[in-house]
Design an enzyme around this catalytic site. Structure first.
Site, PDB file in Angstrom:
ATOM      1  N   ASP A   1     -21.880  -6.196 -39.877  1.00 21.84           N
ATOM      2  CA  ASP A   1     -23.027  -6.258 -38.982  1.00 21.84           C
ATOM      3  C   ASP A   1     -23.661  -4.885 -38.817  1.00 21.84           C
ATOM      4  O   ASP A   1     -23.100  -3.876 -39.267  1.00 21.84           O
ATOM      5  CB  ASP A   1     -22.612  -6.843 -37.622  1.00 21.84           C
ATOM      6  CG  ASP A   1     -21.249  -6.347 -37.127  1.00 21.84           C
ATOM      7  OD1 ASP A   1     -20.802  -5.288 -37.587  1.00 21.84           O
ATOM      8  OD2 ASP A   1     -20.649  -7.021 -36.278  1.00 21.84           O
TER       9      ASP A   1
ATOM     10  N   ASN B   1     -14.213 -12.176 -25.777  1.00 22.39           N
ATOM     11  CA  ASN B   1     -14.811 -13.500 -25.535  1.00 22.39           C
ATOM     12  C   ASN B   1     -14.713 -14.383 -26.773  1.00 22.39           C
ATOM     13  O   ASN B   1     -15.324 -15.437 -26.835  1.00 22.39           O
ATOM     14  CB  ASN B   1     -16.284 -13.350 -25.111  1.00 22.39           C
ATOM     15  CG  ASN B   1     -17.152 -12.735 -26.199  1.00 22.39           C
ATOM     16  OD1 ASN B   1     -16.661 -12.417 -27.288  1.00 22.39           O
ATOM     17  ND2 ASN B   1     -18.430 -12.574 -25.925  1.00 22.39           N
TER      18      ASN B   1
ATOM     19  N   HIS C   1     -15.686 -13.559 -29.856  1.00 18.47           N
ATOM     20  CA  HIS C   1     -16.711 -13.370 -30.890  1.00 18.47           C
ATOM     21  C   HIS C   1     -16.113 -12.789 -32.166  1.00 18.47           C
ATOM     22  O   HIS C   1     -15.106 -12.082 -32.128  1.00 18.47           O
ATOM     23  CB  HIS C   1     -17.900 -12.545 -30.382  1.00 18.47           C
ATOM     24  CG  HIS C   1     -17.660 -11.078 -30.211  1.00 18.47           C
ATOM     25  ND1 HIS C   1     -18.186 -10.356 -29.162  1.00 18.47           N
ATOM     26  CD2 HIS C   1     -16.990 -10.175 -30.959  1.00 18.47           C
ATOM     27  CE1 HIS C   1     -17.838  -9.085 -29.279  1.00 18.47           C
ATOM     28  NE2 HIS C   1     -17.112  -8.952 -30.368  1.00 18.47           N
TER      29      HIS C   1
ATOM     30  N   GLU D   1     -21.678 -14.557 -31.099  1.00 11.09           N
ATOM     31  CA  GLU D   1     -21.210 -14.706 -29.722  1.00 11.09           C
ATOM     32  C   GLU D   1     -20.907 -16.177 -29.429  1.00 11.09           C
ATOM     33  O   GLU D   1     -21.324 -17.068 -30.185  1.00 11.09           O
ATOM     34  CB  GLU D   1     -22.310 -14.213 -28.771  1.00 11.09           C
ATOM     35  CG  GLU D   1     -22.678 -12.753 -28.936  1.00 11.09           C
ATOM     36  CD  GLU D   1     -21.602 -11.790 -28.409  1.00 11.09           C
ATOM     37  OE1 GLU D   1     -20.525 -12.247 -27.969  1.00 11.09           O
ATOM     38  OE2 GLU D   1     -21.853 -10.577 -28.454  1.00 11.09           O
TER      39      GLU D   1
HETATM   40  C1  F6R Z   1     -17.389  -4.967 -35.478  1.00 12.40           C
HETATM   41  C2  F6R Z   1     -17.503  -6.321 -34.998  1.00 12.40           C
HETATM   42  C3  F6R Z   1     -16.916  -6.804 -33.698  1.00 12.40           C
HETATM   43  C4  F6R Z   1     -15.533  -6.257 -33.384  1.00 12.40           C
HETATM   44  C5  F6R Z   1     -15.015  -6.818 -32.064  1.00 12.40           C
HETATM   45  C6  F6R Z   1     -13.726  -6.159 -31.648  1.00 12.40           C
HETATM   46  O1  F6R Z   1     -18.039  -4.810 -36.740  1.00 12.40           O
HETATM   47  O2  F6R Z   1     -18.108  -7.060 -35.661  1.00 12.40           O
HETATM   48  O3  F6R Z   1     -16.873  -8.198 -33.704  1.00 12.40           O
HETATM   49  O4  F6R Z   1     -14.638  -6.568 -34.409  1.00 12.40           O
HETATM   50  O5  F6R Z   1     -15.962  -6.626 -31.051  1.00 12.40           O
HETATM   51  O6  F6R Z   1     -14.005  -4.830 -31.314  1.00 12.40           O
HETATM   52  P1  F6R Z   1     -12.846  -3.805 -30.971  1.00 12.40           P
HETATM   53  O7  F6R Z   1     -12.055  -3.629 -32.220  1.00 12.40           O
HETATM   54  O8  F6R Z   1     -13.556  -2.552 -30.559  1.00 12.40           O
HETATM   55  O9  F6R Z   1     -12.035  -4.413 -29.883  1.00 12.40           O
END
Ligand code: F6R
Length: 241
Positions: free
Chosen positions: A67, A135, A137, A142
């Site tokens: 992303d 959450n 995602h 989301e």
């Molecule tokens: C990052 C991404 C997000 C993270 C997720 C967990 O490219 O796509 O979905 O993998 O938010 O983030 P952390 O590892 O910071 O808890």
């Protein structure tokens, strides 16, 4: 689905790095899917360390980002292209042009999302590293996202913007939109390695792996993939048994 509960938590990174290294050594032209986020930081540190020790070679690999924020200029330290560069790829031997992601400053982000989708469909990722949000995602898909979504422009939820504001000067600086691989795009990867650490991820992991497959929990789409490895510490895995 294989679930590896790794203790102590500090060994999660070396376990994941080992999976990446085995893949990179065995694939003729490795295609790695990379995630940003705190979970991956010591995975990348471990891979950099192992590369310095000559244990892994990325010169034949191509990396694809999950992303990218919309609207951050090319120099911005928090654009995911730069985050991946600073935390991982610039420290090892990826060839120039072999780290690929959606262009967050394309004049037409919708067309850019489509272009990226076509690229990934033409030659899917071999090994995808994936984190999960509290959450549920995955990437920027989301809760509420359809499991058949493709790469597209999305609005970031207030929760996600608040969580990511720790990397910016203020909440107002966090972009409101991103280009994200869709859930169906992520599921095209041959092997997905979902990494989760800490108690804060325990309920999300439980819902994703053991709960109903539903749009409420984007990570639950992983239950429909035949080759997922979950690597978690005991705190994140506490509700799995
Ligand atoms: C990052 C991404 C997000 C993270 C997720 C967990 O490219 O796509 O979905 O993998 O938010 O983030 P952390 O590892 O910071 O808890």
């Amino acid at each position: 689905m294989v679930t590896l509960v790794v203790e102590p938590p500090g060994r999660v990174a070396s376990r994941v790095a080992g999976i990446v290294e085995t893949y990179v050594a065995s694939a003729p032209l490795p295609r790695l899917g990379l995630a940003t986020g705190g979970t991956m930081l010591d995975v990348y540190e471990t891979l950099i360390q192992h590369w310095r020790e000559g244990r892994v070679d990325f010169s034949r690999s191509t990396a694809f980002l999950l992303d990218e924020y919309v609207g951050l200029d090319r120099q911005h330290a928090q654009s995911y292209r730069n985050v991946i560069r600073y935390t991982f790829t610039s420290h090892v031997d990826f060839r120039l042009g072999s780290v690929i992601g959606p262009d967050g400053i394309a004049t037409d982000p919708v067309a850019e999302a489509h272009r990226y989708e076509q690229k990934l469909r033409a030659a899917p990722v071999g090994l995808q590293l994936l984190g999960i949000g509290r959450n549920g995602h995955i990437a920027f898909n989301e809760p509420g996202s359809h499991h058949d979504t493709k790469t597209r422009v999305v609005s970031l939820s207030p929760d996600t913007r608040r969580a990511n504001s720790r990397f910016f000067h203020s909440l107002a600086d966090v972009p409101t939109q991103a280009i994200t691989q869709g859930i169906s795009t992520i599921l095209k990867a041959h092997h997905i390695v979902l990494v989760a650490r800490g108690e804060g991820k325990a309920r999300a992991l439980e819902a994703a792996l053991l709960g109903d497959v539903s749009r409420t929990v984007p990570g639950s789409a992983l239950q429909g993939h035949s080759n997922v490895t979950v690597v978690a510490d005991a705190a994140a895995a506490r509700y799995l048994s």
